[in-house]
Write a protein that holds these residues in place. Structure first.
Motif, mmCIF file in Angstrom:
data_model
loop_
_atom_site.group_PDB
_atom_site.id
_atom_site.type_symbol
_atom_site.label_atom_id
_atom_site.label_comp_id
_atom_site.label_asym_id
_atom_site.label_seq_id
_atom_site.Cartn_x
_atom_site.Cartn_y
_atom_site.Cartn_z
ATOM 1 N N GLN A 1 86.481 60.553 40.761
ATOM 2 C CA GLN A 1 85.969 59.118 40.418
ATOM 3 C C GLN A 1 86.463 58.172 41.574
ATOM 4 O O GLN A 1 86.779 57.021 41.431
ATOM 5 N N LYS B 1 84.765 56.632 44.076
ATOM 6 C CA LYS B 1 84.225 55.532 44.212
ATOM 7 C C LYS B 1 84.326 54.591 43.128
ATOM 8 O O LYS B 1 84.607 53.435 43.396
ATOM 9 N N HIS C 1 88.064 53.047 43.479
ATOM 10 C CA HIS C 1 88.120 52.324 44.797
ATOM 11 C C HIS C 1 87.723 51.091 44.637
ATOM 12 O O HIS C 1 88.184 49.940 45.013
ATOM 13 N N GLU C 2 86.489 51.098 43.981
ATOM 14 C CA GLU C 2 85.737 49.568 43.910
ATOM 15 C C GLU C 2 86.424 48.874 42.706
ATOM 16 O O GLU C 2 86.453 47.536 42.728
#
Length: 146
Positions: free
Chosen positions: A34, A36, A39-40
């Motif tokens: 997971q 992305k 991270h966001e």
């Protein structure tokens, strides 16, 4: 504003500032399936903390108090544990963020209580807003860990 409240708010500035840097470390070094999404999401957390630090310092200045403004000062008193620069799993990143958000929420609750006793309404109102935001973050991160 009493001295104890000013000291508590400077502790809060130190802790949120160190957490801001720590979240960058987590943001850059998260790994896993997971990646992305986490991270966001971590980026949204550190962006929000930048506003918390600024608004807290401004409330101190409005009350003729001097906010701490250096990493040296922050590191001397922070309760936030720093991290090594290593990759961390999604689960580990979320667990670390959750633990720290709970600490910051508890700190804001303590400041709110002291502010209410000191009749510092602008501080109390600021902490109410911060507590609400931490509660939502804690709910989000806890749900992500299920």
């Amino acid at each position: 504003m009493n001295t104890k409240l000013a000291e508590m708010m400077n502790q809060y500035i130190a802790d949120t500032s160190v957490e801001y840097v720590k979240l960058h470390n987590l943001h850059w070094n998260v790994t896993g399936g997971q990646f992305k999404a986490v991270h966001e999401y971590i980026e949204t957390l550190y962006d929000a903390l930048a506003d918390v630090v600024d608004a807290t310092a401004e409330v101190l200045k409005m009350n003729d108090q001097m906010p701490l403004g250096s990493m040296k000062d922050y590191l001397a008193i922070t309760k936030i544990e720093e991290l090594d620069n290593v990759e961390k799993s999604v689960k580990s990143v979320l667990e670390i963020a959750l633990r720290d958000m709970k600490l910051l929420k508890e700190e804001a609750e303590s400041i709110r209580k002291e502010a209410q006793e000191d009749d510092s309404f602008e501080v109390s109102n600021k902490m109410e807003s911060d507590i609400e935001n931490y509660a939502k973050t804690i709910w989000f991160v806890s749900s992500m860990l299920k």
